[in-house]
Design an enzyme around this catalytic site. Structure first.
Site, mmCIF file in Angstrom:
data_model
loop_
_atom_site.group_PDB
_atom_site.id
_atom_site.type_symbol
_atom_site.label_atom_id
_atom_site.label_comp_id
_atom_site.label_asym_id
_atom_site.label_seq_id
_atom_site.Cartn_x
_atom_site.Cartn_y
_atom_site.Cartn_z
ATOM 1 N N LYS A 191 -14.114 4.021 14.864
ATOM 2 C CA LYS A 191 -13.916 5.459 15.112
ATOM 3 C C LYS A 191 -14.216 6.284 13.869
ATOM 4 C CE LYS A 191 -9.626 5.640 13.033
ATOM 5 N NZ LYS A 191 -8.844 6.630 12.302
ATOM 6 N N ARG A 246 -10.211 12.541 7.266
ATOM 7 C CA ARG A 246 -10.933 12.698 6.006
ATOM 8 C C ARG A 246 -12.411 12.350 6.148
ATOM 9 N NH1 ARG A 246 -7.976 7.499 3.266
ATOM 10 N NH2 ARG A 246 -6.213 8.520 4.243
ATOM 11 N N ASN A 247 -12.765 11.416 7.057
ATOM 12 C CA ASN A 247 -14.161 11.056 7.237
ATOM 13 C C ASN A 247 -14.952 12.217 7.826
ATOM 14 O OD1 ASN A 247 -14.233 7.973 6.600
ATOM 15 N ND2 ASN A 247 -12.427 8.253 7.886
ATOM 16 N N GLY A 294 0.828 -1.200 0.000
ATOM 17 C CA GLY A 294 0.000 0.000 0.000
ATOM 18 C C GLY A 294 0.858 1.243 0.000
ATOM 19 N N SER A 295 0.366 2.320 -0.624
ATOM 20 C CA SER A 295 1.189 3.531 -0.743
ATOM 21 C C SER A 295 0.360 4.806 -0.713
ATOM 22 C CB SER A 295 1.997 3.481 -2.045
ATOM 23 O OG SER A 295 1.119 3.354 -3.162
ATOM 24 N N LYS A 314 -9.397 7.122 -0.332
ATOM 25 C CA LYS A 314 -10.708 6.510 -0.186
ATOM 26 C C LYS A 314 -11.268 6.755 1.221
ATOM 27 C CE LYS A 314 -10.737 4.687 -4.301
ATOM 28 N NZ LYS A 314 -11.671 5.179 -5.333
ATOM 29 N N TRP A 343 -1.254 7.183 4.460
ATOM 30 C CA TRP A 343 -0.941 6.463 5.682
ATOM 31 C C TRP A 343 0.099 5.384 5.419
ATOM 32 C CZ3 TRP A 343 0.241 6.668 10.213
ATOM 33 C CH2 TRP A 343 -0.052 5.743 11.220
ATOM 34 N N GLY A 344 -0.048 4.677 4.312
ATOM 35 C CA GLY A 344 0.935 3.657 3.972
ATOM 36 C C GLY A 344 2.313 4.246 3.764
ATOM 37 N N GLN A 362 -13.158 5.447 4.427
ATOM 38 C CA GLN A 362 -13.467 4.181 5.097
ATOM 39 C C GLN A 362 -14.762 4.267 5.891
ATOM 40 O OE1 GLN A 362 -10.246 5.586 5.945
ATOM 41 N NE2 GLN A 362 -8.950 4.359 4.621
#
Length: 381
Positions: free
Chosen positions: A238, A303-304, A37-38, A335, A41-42, A337
């Site tokens: 969360k 981001r959420n 993953g990149s 993306k 966060w990755g 979550q």
């Protein structure tokens, strides 16, 4: 549960080879880290791991990171850009990455020879990744994994439903132990080296020692605990509560309201986890970064929260937008979550006939998917 002892010893009795003639001993094998993953966060976690790998005895210096190849307009392939400039300008711009972090577009090449696998892809992409990695000979059968994926997988049946964490999904697909990483960690802040803490839920003391070695540093403090499910569920749930916090912001309400929503949200997170994952520890939510601290950080800066605020504002202004539109407009390829997790949790609770026990989770879903007035979020709390 008490934290494990986490001092990493690359020359533990089972892990070294003695040369009696030379009077030396060396690791039986080098630990090799791979990042699957990149995104922001990755990339931030990959930076931490690569810095540590370059200095730790018993670790291979090179850390490979899987990048889904794409063209950056006017600049070329993203892998080439990362490997040349040592920046991931698409997902974590203006953060310097160490030279020993190598971007690779083939996920099988990334994990080749790796003994420690970090999974940090959007959960939508995980099934395809696991399908590729589960084929014979692709990964080391003695490898260990850790998941920083935020979400849950729900299996709906005619007579009810089951729910699984992503460490469980990874363990079952690859037949290797999988830990969980989660905490009050905004990717850009971690990438810039600002001080923060994280929690790692582990299945054994060996996993605790290895992952502590991979990630712990002066500015990124790691606390391993024996609670994989609790850390994983906290990281998923969360994001649902952070959406509720975003709804509060979108309605222009103040700190009193937001604090009340976070309190109710933390209670539902903990209650849900202990009801459906009874081996989890309540201390994960009250004593560790993966609990209350992560909820606070995500509900103010994630981001959420950002997209949930925009969702309500657009609706109040008479120009409603879907979360898919907001994801496209606001997240630069990242993306959401929270929206997927809200749906999964709602469907699971509905199938289990337990919605009445989780009024905030219920309302977040209905506001997001059924056009409920956001002002009704406070009913039944």
């Amino acid at each position: 549960m008490a934290p494990f002892i986490t001092k990493f010893d690359p020359y533990a009795p089972a892990d070294f080879v003695v040369d009696k003639e030379a009077g030396t001993r060396s690791p039986a094998r080098l630990e090799k880290i791979a990042i699957v993953g990149s995104g922001s966060w990755g990339t931030a976690l990959a930076r931490v791991a690569a810095i540590n790998a370059a200095t730790l005895e018993g670790f291979d210096d090179e850390v490979r990171m899987w990048v889904r190849e794409r063209e950056v307009p006017g600049k070329g392939k993203l892998t080439d850009i990362i490997n040349t400039t040592h920046q991931n300008e698409r997902y974590l711009p203006n953060v310097e990455l160490p030279d020993n972090l190598i971007a690779v577009s083939d996920v099988k090449e990334v994990v080749k020879g790796a003994t420690l696998l970090l999974f940090v892809v959007p959960h939508q992409f995980l099934p395809n990744v696991l399908h590729q990695l589960a084929k014979p000979g692709v990964i080391d059968p003695k490898a260990r994994a850790i998941s920083a994926i935020k979400g849950v997988e729900v299996d709906l049946r005619d007579d009810g439903a089951d729910i699984y964490t992503y460490p469980y999904v990874i363990e079952k697909a690859l037949n290797i132990p999988c830990s969980a990483l989660g905490g009050a960690n905004i990717a850009l802040d971690v990438g810039k080296g600002e001080f923060c803490e994280t929690t790692i839920g582990v299945p054994s003391p060996k996993d605790a020692a290895l992952w502590h070695a991979v990630f712990d540093g002066p500015a990124f403090r790691v606390h391993p605990i024996e609670d994989v499910a609790g850390v994983s569920l906290s990281g998923a749930l969360k994001n649902v509560v952070a959406m509720a916090a975003g709804f509060v912001d979108g309605m222009g309400l103040g700190g009193n309201t937001k604090a009340a929503i976070l309190r109710h949200g933390l209670i539902e997170m903990s209650t849900f986890t202990l009801e459906f994952f009874p081996t989890a520890s309540p201390l994960t939510f009250s004593h560790h970064s993966a609990g209350m601290a992560d909820l606070i950080t995500t509900s103010f800066g994630g981001r959420n929260r950002k997209c949930a605020e925009a969702f309500v504002r657009a609706k109040m202004e008479g120009n409603p937008k879907t979360f898919a539109q907001l994801e496209e407009e606001l997240l630069n390829g990242q993306k959401l979550q929270g929206i997927a997790t809200a749906r999964e949790v709602f469907l699971f609770l509905q199938a289990r006939k337990r919605l009445e026990g989780y009024p905030l989770f219920d309302k977040v879903y209905r506001i997001s998917f059924e056009e409920m007035d956001p002002k009704r979020m406070f009913e039944d709390l």
